[in-house]
Each structure stands twice: as C-alpha cells, then as structure tokens.
Design an enzyme around this catalytic site. Structure first.
Site, PDB file in Angstrom:
ATOM      1  N   ARG A 119       0.836  -1.231   0.027  1.00  0.00           N
ATOM      2  CA  ARG A 119       0.024  -0.016   0.006  1.00  0.00           C
ATOM      3  C   ARG A 119       0.769   1.367  -0.112  1.00  0.00           C
ATOM      4  NH1 ARG A 119      -2.945  -3.187   3.578  1.00  0.00           N
ATOM      5  NH2 ARG A 119      -4.693  -4.215   2.740  1.00  0.00           N
ATOM      6  N   LYS A 141       2.812  11.297 -11.942  1.00  0.00           N
ATOM      7  CA  LYS A 141       2.004  10.461 -12.620  1.00  0.00           C
ATOM      8  C   LYS A 141       2.501   9.059 -12.808  1.00  0.00           C
ATOM      9  CE  LYS A 141      -1.091  13.527 -15.295  1.00  0.00           C
ATOM     10  NZ  LYS A 141      -1.561  14.015 -16.769  1.00  0.00           N
ATOM     11  N   GLU A 183       9.455  18.591 -25.589  1.00  0.00           N
ATOM     12  CA  GLU A 183       8.728  18.754 -24.216  1.00  0.00           C
ATOM     13  C   GLU A 183       9.187  19.973 -23.853  1.00  0.00           C
ATOM     14  OE1 GLU A 183       5.990  17.009 -23.152  1.00  0.00           O
ATOM     15  OE2 GLU A 183       6.201  15.262 -24.089  1.00  0.00           O
ATOM     16  N   LYS A 225       7.275  22.692 -14.861  1.00  0.00           N
ATOM     17  CA  LYS A 225       6.533  21.714 -14.519  1.00  0.00           C
ATOM     18  C   LYS A 225       6.281  21.674 -12.927  1.00  0.00           C
ATOM     19  CE  LYS A 225       5.047  17.015 -15.048  1.00  0.00           C
ATOM     20  NZ  LYS A 225       5.013  15.697 -15.818  1.00  0.00           N
ATOM     21  N   GLU A 235      -4.495  17.162 -11.536  1.00  0.00           N
ATOM     22  CA  GLU A 235      -5.142  17.494 -12.799  1.00  0.00           C
ATOM     23  C   GLU A 235      -6.604  17.661 -12.634  1.00  0.00           C
ATOM     24  OE1 GLU A 235      -3.168  15.745 -16.243  1.00  0.00           O
ATOM     25  OE2 GLU A 235      -5.007  16.404 -17.566  1.00  0.00           O
ATOM     26  N   ARG A 239      -3.147  21.862 -14.379  1.00  0.00           N
ATOM     27  CA  ARG A 239      -2.273  20.796 -15.139  1.00  0.00           C
ATOM     28  C   ARG A 239      -2.448  20.212 -16.368  1.00  0.00           C
ATOM     29  NH1 ARG A 239       0.632  15.903 -11.686  1.00  0.00           N
ATOM     30  NH2 ARG A 239       1.876  15.267 -13.434  1.00  0.00           N
ATOM     31  N   ASN A 243      -0.760  19.252 -21.318  1.00  0.00           N
ATOM     32  CA  ASN A 243      -0.909  18.274 -22.394  1.00  0.00           C
ATOM     33  C   ASN A 243      -0.845  19.367 -23.898  1.00  0.00           C
ATOM     34  OD1 ASN A 243      -1.169  15.932 -20.989  1.00  0.00           O
ATOM     35  ND2 ASN A 243      -3.076  16.407 -20.329  1.00  0.00           N
ATOM     36  N   HIS A 246      -0.738  17.545 -27.126  1.00  0.00           N
ATOM     37  CA  HIS A 246      -1.122  15.924 -27.025  1.00  0.00           C
ATOM     38  C   HIS A 246      -2.327  15.353 -27.411  1.00  0.00           C
ATOM     39  CE1 HIS A 246       2.426  16.664 -24.170  1.00  0.00           C
ATOM     40  NE2 HIS A 246       2.589  15.418 -23.851  1.00  0.00           N
ATOM     41  N   HIS A 250      -1.620  12.353 -29.395  1.00  0.00           N
ATOM     42  CA  HIS A 250      -2.096  10.977 -28.912  1.00  0.00           C
ATOM     43  C   HIS A 250      -2.867  10.317 -30.099  1.00  0.00           C
ATOM     44  CE1 HIS A 250      -1.863  11.872 -24.318  1.00  0.00           C
ATOM     45  NE2 HIS A 250      -0.897  11.275 -24.919  1.00  0.00           N
ATOM     46  N   HIS A 263       6.763   9.248 -28.629  1.00  0.00           N
ATOM     47  CA  HIS A 263       5.725  10.016 -27.925  1.00  0.00           C
ATOM     48  C   HIS A 263       6.217  11.393 -28.126  1.00  0.00           C
ATOM     49  CE1 HIS A 263       3.126  11.442 -24.810  1.00  0.00           C
ATOM     50  NE2 HIS A 263       3.919  12.345 -24.395  1.00  0.00           N
TER      51      HIS A 263
HETATM   52  P1  NAD Z   1      11.346   5.077 -22.706  1.00  0.00           P
HETATM   53  O1  NAD Z   1      11.541   4.816 -21.261  1.00  0.00           O
HETATM   54  O2  NAD Z   1      10.970   3.598 -23.558  1.00  0.00           O
HETATM   55  O3  NAD Z   1      13.106   5.225 -23.268  1.00  0.00           O
HETATM   56  C1  NAD Z   1      13.342   5.115 -24.477  1.00  0.00           C
HETATM   57  C2  NAD Z   1      14.509   4.033 -25.029  1.00  0.00           C
HETATM   58  O4  NAD Z   1      15.806   4.503 -24.766  1.00  0.00           O
HETATM   59  C3  NAD Z   1      14.450   2.875 -24.330  1.00  0.00           C
HETATM   60  O5  NAD Z   1      14.743   1.792 -25.028  1.00  0.00           O
HETATM   61  C4  NAD Z   1      15.339   2.995 -22.993  1.00  0.00           C
HETATM   62  O6  NAD Z   1      15.641   1.774 -22.754  1.00  0.00           O
HETATM   63  C5  NAD Z   1      16.473   3.617 -23.909  1.00  0.00           C
HETATM   64  N1  NAD Z   1      17.141   4.486 -22.890  1.00  0.00           N
HETATM   65  C6  NAD Z   1      16.874   5.211 -21.630  1.00  0.00           C
HETATM   66  N2  NAD Z   1      17.995   6.034 -21.362  1.00  0.00           N
HETATM   67  C7  NAD Z   1      18.971   5.814 -22.024  1.00  0.00           C
HETATM   68  C8  NAD Z   1      20.112   6.241 -22.203  1.00  0.00           C
HETATM   69  N3  NAD Z   1      20.635   7.106 -21.365  1.00  0.00           N
HETATM   70  N4  NAD Z   1      20.939   6.069 -23.076  1.00  0.00           N
HETATM   71  C9  NAD Z   1      20.561   4.791 -24.228  1.00  0.00           C
HETATM   72  N5  NAD Z   1      19.430   4.477 -24.186  1.00  0.00           N
HETATM   73  C10 NAD Z   1      18.239   5.036 -23.181  1.00  0.00           C
HETATM   74  O7  NAD Z   1      10.729   6.331 -23.424  1.00  0.00           O
HETATM   75  P2  NAD Z   1      10.874   7.577 -22.915  1.00  0.00           P
HETATM   76  O8  NAD Z   1      10.431   8.472 -23.954  1.00  0.00           O
HETATM   77  O9  NAD Z   1      11.821   7.947 -21.908  1.00  0.00           O
HETATM   78  O10 NAD Z   1       9.267   7.768 -22.057  1.00  0.00           O
HETATM   79  C11 NAD Z   1       8.104   7.302 -22.769  1.00  0.00           C
HETATM   80  C12 NAD Z   1       6.965   7.038 -21.527  1.00  0.00           C
HETATM   81  O11 NAD Z   1       6.911   7.908 -20.627  1.00  0.00           O
HETATM   82  C13 NAD Z   1       5.603   6.755 -22.164  1.00  0.00           C
HETATM   83  O12 NAD Z   1       5.351   5.440 -21.650  1.00  0.00           O
HETATM   84  C14 NAD Z   1       4.762   7.615 -21.622  1.00  0.00           C
HETATM   85  O13 NAD Z   1       3.504   7.250 -21.359  1.00  0.00           O
HETATM   86  C15 NAD Z   1       5.600   8.008 -20.461  1.00  0.00           C
HETATM   87  N6  NAD Z   1       5.404   9.499 -20.020  1.00  0.00           N
HETATM   88  C16 NAD Z   1       4.764   9.808 -18.531  1.00  0.00           C
HETATM   89  C17 NAD Z   1       4.594  11.090 -18.365  1.00  0.00           C
HETATM   90  C18 NAD Z   1       4.317  11.121 -16.870  1.00  0.00           C
HETATM   91  O14 NAD Z   1       3.933  12.212 -16.576  1.00  0.00           O
HETATM   92  N7  NAD Z   1       4.497  10.194 -15.844  1.00  0.00           N
HETATM   93  C19 NAD Z   1       4.893  12.008 -19.066  1.00  0.00           C
HETATM   94  C20 NAD Z   1       5.325  12.043 -20.677  1.00  0.00           C
HETATM   95  C21 NAD Z   1       5.467  10.769 -20.780  1.00  0.00           C
HETATM   96  N1  GLY Z   2       2.904  14.995 -18.672  1.00  0.00           N
HETATM   97  C1  GLY Z   2       1.695  15.407 -18.248  1.00  0.00           C
HETATM   98  C2  GLY Z   2       1.613  15.667 -16.804  1.00  0.00           C
HETATM   99  O1  GLY Z   2       2.461  15.315 -15.903  1.00  0.00           O
HETATM  100  O2  GLY Z   2       0.609  15.989 -16.521  1.00  0.00           O
END
Ligand code: NAD
Ligand code: GLY
Length: 361
Positions: A119, A141, A183, A225, A235, A239, A243, A246, A250, A263
């Site tokens: 939890r 998030k 971003e 942020k 949100e 917040r 987006n 987005h 999306h 993304h």
């Molecule tokens: P990812 O985590 O898939 O990383 C992209 C690729 O880069 C992967 O293959 C990873 O292994 C590789 N990688 C990571 N660090 C590296 C490094 N230093 N050197 C070489 N390779 C490396 O993708 P991302 O773009 O980091 O994240 C996308 C995800 O984030 C999505 O699932 C999206 O939904 C989520 N997201 C969440 C929020 C939030 O607020 N929580 C906001 C935006 C995106």
């Molecule tokens: N990436 C959008 C948020 O964190 O709200």
C-alpha cells in the site's frame, strides 16, 4: 546547481540536476531505508547500473537488482508482477526504497509499483532519457497501459527525489533527444515566452547537448512543471496545460500504432497543429505559428502529420481524457507563453486538419 523543489499535497521533494549525479545517488536515500531495489532494463542497465549500484552501496543498505524487458509493449501487469515477485521473494518490507533507473516507461512502472507494494513504499526517480528528465519523472503520474488504453491504470504518487544526471544523455539516439526537446519547448510555449525565445537561439547547442545549455533547459523545464503540479497535483484544472500538443499527438500515436513515432515526436508535430488551431480560435498570430513550426522542425521532430483521414483523426481525438460531453477540448495558445483549455468547433478542427496536412515551412 540549486535543486528545483516540488511541493505538492502528495509530497515535497528536490530535483537534483547535474553532470555526475549518478555517482551521488546515496544523497537521496532516506536514513531509515531498510533495503533498496534498483529497477532498470537491459539497455540502461548495461550502461548505468554499475555506477548507480556503486553510489547506492555507500549507504550500506542491502541492494537487489530487478531487470525488466525494454519497451512500451512491456508497460503492463505482467511486468509489474515481476517487480512484486522479486520484492516479496527478497522479503522487502514497508521501509524499502525502489529506484527507477531508466526512461519514462521504467519510471511510470516503478512509481506505480511503489504506490501499490504494501500500500505504498518510497521510490527514487533516476530518469535517463531527456523526456523523462523534463517531464515524466516529475509530478507523480505513474501507471501502466491496459490493452484498451495507454496509461489507463495508475496513481498519482510522488517520489522522494529526482536525480538527473546530464551525462547519461550522451548515449541516447538522436531521435530520443529530439523527442525530449519537444517537451522542453512545450514549457516555453505554455508558460514562458522568454524561455521559448532562448530555445530558438540555442537550438544547435541543445541538440549537441552542450552541458551548460542542456542543464539550464532541464532546470527551467522542471521549474515550470514543478510550478504547475504544485498548483494542481491531480489535474483538476491547470495541470491540463501540460498536455499542449498532446490531443493531436495521442491521435498520431494511436492512429499509427504505438512505437511508430516516438511520444515526443508526436507531441512535437501535435504542437504545430495545436498552434494552427490556436490561430483559428484564440487569435495566435501567424508569425508565432510559423516560429513554432520552425523550432519543432529545427529540433528534428516531424511537422507533417500522418494522413489518418479527417474523420479518423476526430474519432481518435475524442478518446482524449480532456473530452467533455463529446466535445474535444484542446490546450490552445492566445500567445506564446500563455495557455488556455477550451473546446473547439469541429468544423474548425477539420479545417486545421486539412491545412496542416500540407507541408509548408
Ligand atoms: P523509454 O522509457 O521507452 O526510453 C526510450 C528508449 O531509450 C528505451 O529503449 C530505453 O531503454 C532507452 N534509454 C533510456 N535511457 C537511455 C540512455 N541514457 N541511453 C541510451 N538509451 C536509453 O521512453 P521515454 O520517452 O523515456 O518515456 C516514454 C514513456 O513515458 C511513455 O510510456 C509515456 O507514457 C511516459 N510518460 C509519462 C509521463 C508522466 O507524467 N508520467 C509524461 C510523459 C511521458
Ligand atoms: N505529462 C503531463 C503531466 O504530467 O501532467
């Protein structure tokens, strides 16, 4: 560099930014932690697990490593279960610490695992992509994807700290850097016109990961942020401006199938479409629309949206979380540096889809 402070009802924590932070992770481990699980994937693990482990070992705590498969396709229950199995097999208690070492996929999953395990246990974000450093690791998030919807199962759950090491960016593929820069410029567009202008002037240095410039870009993004999530953690209003781009983005990801465009690339292109829509609805001037297109193009993101067919675009955008009573609501810019969230008439959205389908710089 002075840490950026995040203050939300769900947690207050610092974001440390700098070259070599991976060698100082012990500074973010609370004293009363009983054991640490470093959770990563094979790509990031092969590059950075050793350094992360060495710094965490300085705490003298028991450490285990959990390696998850790499990629969006694994952001699901099965992978989460793998985390819980390892924690239970190793008798991790409520005072343990989970360390998310990776991009947004690892960060979102580990955060959600931390929110659920017993939890709620503490977790540390160590984001290794630019996108994760400026966006997903900050603000709490967390979640996983359901076969019927991306990021549909999750929780708002804040980390104990975010540790951003700018050195790790040098192993990222160019496309990932462009996706992260999309971003970064988003924050200028929604909240800080001077920062947008600075990004325009520094675009080559940012793409080349110039240490001083990229550190400043990460810091300013995290400050923006932190301010927004500090005002509206869950949100219920403000917040949503995070987006920007987005709703279109999306639709690109879902319409083409996740993984085709990154993304951040989809968000970059989506920001150019949202800028055009802003010109048609809230009076953004055409010179600003052009500046936005030029900068998205300059960072290396696509600016010509895929041809999904107008009605399919509309259908996909209606699935957006901001849709209310069937009306698609968009983040729009009356001017660079200022964002509003409002519905746009469908006939105007259709016009914009037609107009932005034609490449014109
Ligand atoms: P990812 O985590 O898939 O990383 C992209 C690729 O880069 C992967 O293959 C990873 O292994 C590789 N990688 C990571 N660090 C590296 C490094 N230093 N050197 C070489 N390779 C490396 O993708 P991302 O773009 O980091 O994240 C996308 C995800 O984030 C999505 O699932 C999206 O939904 C989520 N997201 C969440 C929020 C939030 O607020 N929580 C906001 C935006 C995106
Ligand atoms: N990436 C959008 C948020 O964190 O709200």
């Amino acid at each position: 560099m002075t840490p950026v402070q995040v203050n939300t009802p769900g947690g207050r924590y610092p974001i440390h930014i700098g070259a070599g932070r991976l060698q100082k992770l012990q500074e973010s481990v609370p004293d009363n932690v009983t054991a640490i699980a470093i959770i990563t994937n094979p790509t990031v693990g092969s590059l950075y697990l050793r350094d992360a482990r060495e710094s965490l070992e300085r705490t003298g705590k028991h450490i285990i490593e959990i390696t998850l498969p790499d990629g969006e396709a694994h952001k699901n229950w099965e992978t989460l279960q793998h985390i819980f199995d390892a924690l239970l097999e190793n008798r991790f208690d409520r005072k343990c610490l989970l360390v998310a070492l990776g991009g947004g996929v690892i960060g979102d999953m580990v955060g959600f695992a931390a929110a659920c395990y017993m939890r709620g246990v503490r977790f540390l974000q160590v984001p290794t992509t630019l996108l994760a450093q400026v966006d997903s690791s900050v603000g709490g998030k967390t979640g996983i994807t359901h076969p019927l919807g991306k990021n549909m199962i999750g929780a708002f759950y804040q980390p104990v700290a975010v540790e951003i090491d700018t050195n790790v960016l040098h192993t990222l593929p160019e496309r990932e850097i462009a996706a992260g820069l999309a971003e970064v410029i988003k924050y200028g567009l929604i909240a800080d016109a001077a920062f947008f202008c600075w990004c325009e002037n520094q675009v080559n240095a940012l793409k080349a990961l110039d240490e001083e410039k990229i550190s400043y870009a990460i810091q300013r993004s995290c400050e923006c942020k932190a301010h927004v999530v500090g005002e509206d953690e869950r949100e219920s209003g403000l917040r949503a401006i995070l987006n920007f781009g987005h709703t279109f983005g999306h639709a690109i990801e879902a319409g083409l199938g996740y993984g085709d465009w990154l993304h951040g690339e989809a968000v970059g292109c989506g920001m150019t479409q949202a800028a055009e829509l802003s010109a048609h609805t809230v009076g953004l001037d055409t010179a600003s629309v052009k500046r936005i297109r030029n900068l998205v193009h300059a960072i290396g993101c696509p600016i010509t949206p895929p041809n999904l067919g107008t009605e399919r675009w509309i259908e996909l955008m209606q699935v957006d979380k901001k849709t209310e009573g069937g009306q698609i609501r968009f983040v729009l810019l009356p001017e660079i540096g200022k964002a509003v969230v409002q519905a746009a008439p469908l006939n105007v959205v259709r016009d914009v889809l037609h107009k932005t389908a034609v490449p014109a710089l």
